[in-house]
Design a protein around this motif. Structure first.
Motif, PDB file in Angstrom:
ATOM      1  N   SER A   5       0.867  -1.176   0.000  1.00  0.00           N
ATOM      2  CA  SER A   5       0.000   0.000   0.000  1.00  0.00           C
ATOM      3  C   SER A   5       0.904   1.226   0.000  1.00  0.00           C
ATOM      4  O   SER A   5       2.090   1.128  -0.342  1.00  0.00           O
ATOM      5  N   SER A   6       0.351   2.374   0.378  1.00  0.00           N
ATOM      6  CA  SER A   6       1.170   3.583   0.434  1.00  0.00           C
ATOM      7  C   SER A   6       0.574   4.571   1.417  1.00  0.00           C
ATOM      8  O   SER A   6      -0.636   4.579   1.660  1.00  0.00           O
ATOM      9  N   VAL A   7       1.437   5.398   1.986  1.00  0.00           N
ATOM     10  CA  VAL A   7       1.042   6.513   2.843  1.00  0.00           C
ATOM     11  C   VAL A   7       1.711   7.760   2.294  1.00  0.00           C
ATOM     12  O   VAL A   7       2.947   7.826   2.232  1.00  0.00           O
ATOM     13  N   ASN A   8       0.898   8.726   1.861  1.00  0.00           N
ATOM     14  CA  ASN A   8       1.427   9.921   1.202  1.00  0.00           C
ATOM     15  C   ASN A   8       2.301   9.497   0.015  1.00  0.00           C
ATOM     16  O   ASN A   8       1.841   8.790  -0.863  1.00  0.00           O
ATOM     17  N   ILE A   9       3.563   9.856   0.007  1.00  0.00           N
ATOM     18  CA  ILE A   9       4.429   9.524  -1.134  1.00  0.00           C
ATOM     19  C   ILE A   9       5.192   8.222  -0.922  1.00  0.00           C
ATOM     20  O   ILE A   9       5.922   7.782  -1.811  1.00  0.00           O
ATOM     21  N   TYR A  10       5.015   7.583   0.237  1.00  0.00           N
ATOM     22  CA  TYR A  10       5.833   6.428   0.566  1.00  0.00           C
ATOM     23  C   TYR A  10       5.096   5.107   0.348  1.00  0.00           C
ATOM     24  O   TYR A  10       4.035   4.883   0.930  1.00  0.00           O
ATOM     25  N   PRO A  11       5.632   4.212  -0.466  1.00  0.00           N
ATOM     26  CA  PRO A  11       5.094   2.858  -0.542  1.00  0.00           C
ATOM     27  C   PRO A  11       5.368   2.121   0.771  1.00  0.00           C
ATOM     28  O   PRO A  11       6.405   2.334   1.411  1.00  0.00           O
ATOM     29  N   ILE A  12       4.416   1.270   1.164  1.00  0.00           N
ATOM     30  CA  ILE A  12       4.547   0.470   2.374  1.00  0.00           C
ATOM     31  C   ILE A  12       4.460  -1.006   1.983  1.00  0.00           C
ATOM     32  O   ILE A  12       3.489  -1.419   1.341  1.00  0.00           O
ATOM     33  N   ALA A  13       5.467  -1.779   2.347  1.00  0.00           N
ATOM     34  CA  ALA A  13       5.525  -3.200   1.997  1.00  0.00           C
ATOM     35  C   ALA A  13       5.408  -4.042   3.265  1.00  0.00           C
ATOM     36  O   ALA A  13       6.069  -3.767   4.277  1.00  0.00           O
ATOM     37  N   PHE A  14       4.577  -5.077   3.208  1.00  0.00           N
ATOM     38  CA  PHE A  14       4.354  -5.982   4.329  1.00  0.00           C
ATOM     39  C   PHE A  14       5.057  -7.307   4.040  1.00  0.00           C
ATOM     40  O   PHE A  14       4.760  -7.959   3.038  1.00  0.00           O
ATOM     41  N   GLY A  15       5.977  -7.694   4.923  1.00  0.00           N
ATOM     42  CA  GLY A  15       6.735  -8.920   4.723  1.00  0.00           C
ATOM     43  C   GLY A  15       6.098 -10.118   5.408  1.00  0.00           C
ATOM     44  O   GLY A  15       5.394  -9.982   6.411  1.00  0.00           O
ATOM     45  N   ALA A  16       6.339 -11.296   4.870  1.00  0.00           N
ATOM     46  CA  ALA A  16       5.755 -12.525   5.410  1.00  0.00           C
ATOM     47  C   ALA A  16       6.264 -12.853   6.807  1.00  0.00           C
ATOM     48  O   ALA A  16       5.598 -13.563   7.565  1.00  0.00           O
ATOM     49  N   THR A  17       7.432 -12.336   7.177  1.00  0.00           N
ATOM     50  CA  THR A  17       8.004 -12.629   8.493  1.00  0.00           C
ATOM     51  C   THR A  17       7.523 -11.662   9.569  1.00  0.00           C
ATOM     52  O   THR A  17       7.931 -11.780  10.727  1.00  0.00           O
ATOM     53  N   ARG A  19       7.770  -8.177   9.291  1.00  0.00           N
ATOM     54  CA  ARG A  19       8.405  -6.859   9.192  1.00  0.00           C
ATOM     55  C   ARG A  19       7.632  -5.998   8.184  1.00  0.00           C
ATOM     56  O   ARG A  19       7.207  -6.483   7.131  1.00  0.00           O
ATOM     57  N   ILE A  20       7.452  -4.731   8.524  1.00  0.00           N
ATOM     58  CA  ILE A  20       6.782  -3.780   7.642  1.00  0.00           C
ATOM     59  C   ILE A  20       7.793  -2.699   7.277  1.00  0.00           C
ATOM     60  O   ILE A  20       8.496  -2.172   8.153  1.00  0.00           O
ATOM     61  N   PHE A  21       7.869  -2.374   5.993  1.00  0.00           N
ATOM     62  CA  PHE A  21       8.884  -1.449   5.507  1.00  0.00           C
ATOM     63  C   PHE A  21       8.259  -0.231   4.839  1.00  0.00           C
ATOM     64  O   PHE A  21       7.251  -0.337   4.138  1.00  0.00           O
ATOM     65  N   ARG A  22       8.884   0.924   5.075  1.00  0.00           N
ATOM     66  CA  ARG A  22       8.603   2.127   4.304  1.00  0.00           C
ATOM     67  C   ARG A  22       9.704   2.251   3.263  1.00  0.00           C
ATOM     68  O   ARG A  22      10.894   2.168   3.587  1.00  0.00           O
ATOM     69  N   LEU A  23       9.336   2.430   1.991  1.00  0.00           N
ATOM     70  CA  LEU A  23      10.330   2.531   0.918  1.00  0.00           C
ATOM     71  C   LEU A  23      10.618   3.995   0.625  1.00  0.00           C
ATOM     72  O   LEU A  23       9.712   4.777   0.378  1.00  0.00           O
ATOM     73  N   GLU A  24      11.908   4.339   0.659  1.00  0.00           N
ATOM     74  CA  GLU A  24      12.340   5.714   0.456  1.00  0.00           C
ATOM     75  C   GLU A  24      13.327   5.774  -0.692  1.00  0.00           C
ATOM     76  O   GLU A  24      13.972   4.779  -1.015  1.00  0.00           O
ATOM     77  N   ILE A  35      16.443   3.016  -4.148  1.00  0.00           N
ATOM     78  CA  ILE A  35      15.307   2.858  -3.249  1.00  0.00           C
ATOM     79  C   ILE A  35      15.802   2.106  -2.011  1.00  0.00           C
ATOM     80  O   ILE A  35      16.380   1.025  -2.128  1.00  0.00           O
ATOM     81  N   GLU A  36      15.597   2.694  -0.845  1.00  0.00           N
ATOM     82  CA  GLU A  36      16.001   2.067   0.404  1.00  0.00           C
ATOM     83  C   GLU A  36      14.755   1.641   1.178  1.00  0.00           C
ATOM     84  O   GLU A  36      13.723   2.307   1.136  1.00  0.00           O
ATOM     85  N   LYS A  37      14.871   0.536   1.893  1.00  0.00           N
ATOM     86  CA  LYS A  37      13.761   0.102   2.746  1.00  0.00           C
ATOM     87  C   LYS A  37      14.102   0.397   4.202  1.00  0.00           C
ATOM     88  O   LYS A  37      15.218   0.178   4.667  1.00  0.00           O
ATOM     89  N   ARG A  38      13.106   0.925   4.928  1.00  0.00           N
ATOM     90  CA  ARG A  38      13.281   1.261   6.334  1.00  0.00           C
ATOM     91  C   ARG A  38      12.210   0.522   7.137  1.00  0.00           C
ATOM     92  O   ARG A  38      11.010   0.722   6.920  1.00  0.00           O
ATOM     93  N   ALA A  39      12.637  -0.352   8.044  1.00  0.00           N
ATOM     94  CA  ALA A  39      11.680  -1.134   8.838  1.00  0.00           C
ATOM     95  C   ALA A  39      10.965  -0.231   9.841  1.00  0.00           C
ATOM     96  O   ALA A  39      11.607   0.515  10.584  1.00  0.00           O
ATOM     97  N   ILE A  40       9.627  -0.315   9.859  1.00  0.00           N
ATOM     98  CA  ILE A  40       8.850   0.473  10.814  1.00  0.00           C
ATOM     99  C   ILE A  40       8.122  -0.431  11.810  1.00  0.00           C
ATOM    100  O   ILE A  40       7.494   0.064  12.749  1.00  0.00           O
ATOM    101  N   ALA A  41       8.192  -1.751  11.615  1.00  0.00           N
ATOM    102  CA  ALA A  41       7.561  -2.686  12.559  1.00  0.00           C
ATOM    103  C   ALA A  41       8.179  -4.062  12.402  1.00  0.00           C
ATOM    104  O   ALA A  41       8.684  -4.422  11.334  1.00  0.00           O
TER     105      ALA A  41
END
Length: 222
Positions: A5-17, A19-24, A35-41
């Protein structure tokens, strides 16, 4: 990746393990950039991609441990008040795959179609999150949790069986039924049609909508 999904300009990726990532990052017209991934959960496993609901302030979704919200910076659990009840709608992988969410922008509510427990053969319950009341600091003082206003819609066995929900071109909230029917929500109606698959819908009887209200601090506007 099991959800996106996405929040504002940032794509949000949900991992099977869990971990949730914001892509920057950025890409130019020539395809250069990074493109860098930053774990938010961590340890927040998405129930399924159809449970993700976008709103103006972020995204809401069902995980295997509850309903959650993220603004792209942090992930907050919003269903800590009914953990025991929530586990019943996620007892099996089939139940998890059936969860389907939709945002109603007119009334500022989120509807999730779910299966009440493992004994049910299909979706038979709707959780409603009323965003007009906002997210409030948890009274238990637990980090990364918040209190939210939930109500439930429990159709009778002769009423609709909600497999999905949506908004039509006129802005009406509609419910898709697993048996092929489509129902429209109407605040001026005070009864539900009693489904009879062997008869034409024009000949169906109706049932009064009965309230099942619990608790002193919940909005019954749904």
């Amino acid at each position: 990746i099991i959800g996106f999904s996405s929040v504002n300009i940032y794509p949000i990726a949900f991992g099977a393990t869990g971990r949730i990532f914001r892509l920057e990052g950025f890409k130019d017209e020539l395809g250069t950039g990074v493109i860098e991934k930053r774990a938010i959960a961590k340890n927040v496993v998405l129930a399924n991609n159809n449970s993700i609901v976008q709103t103006v302030d972020g995204i809401y979704f069902a995980a295997t441990s509850g309903f959650y919200f993220t603004d792209g910076t942090r992930v907050i659990k919003i269903s800590d008040a009914f953990n025991d009840t929530f586990t019943q709608i996620l007892e099996t992988s089939t139940q998890r795959s059936r969860i389907y969410g939709k945002y109603d922008p007119l009334n500022n509510r989120i509807f999730w179609c779910v299966t009440e427990d493992s004994a049910s053969t299909d979706n038979d319950l709707i959780y409603v999150l009323d965003l007009k009341w906002g997210l409030r600091p948890s009274g238990q003082g637990i980090v990364d949790t918040a209190d939210a206003t939930f109500t439930t819609i429990v159709p009778s066995t002769n009423s609709w069986s909600p497999c999905c929900v949506g908004i039509d071109v006129s802005g009406n909230f509609v419910i898709g039924d697993r048996r092929g029917y489509l129902f429209k929500m109407d605040e001026n109606k005070f009864s539900d049609p009693r489904v009879n698959t062997s008869a034409n819908p024009s000949a169906w009887f109706e049932s009064s909508i009965t309230w099942d209200y619990k608790g002193p601090a919940f909005n019954a506007g749904t």
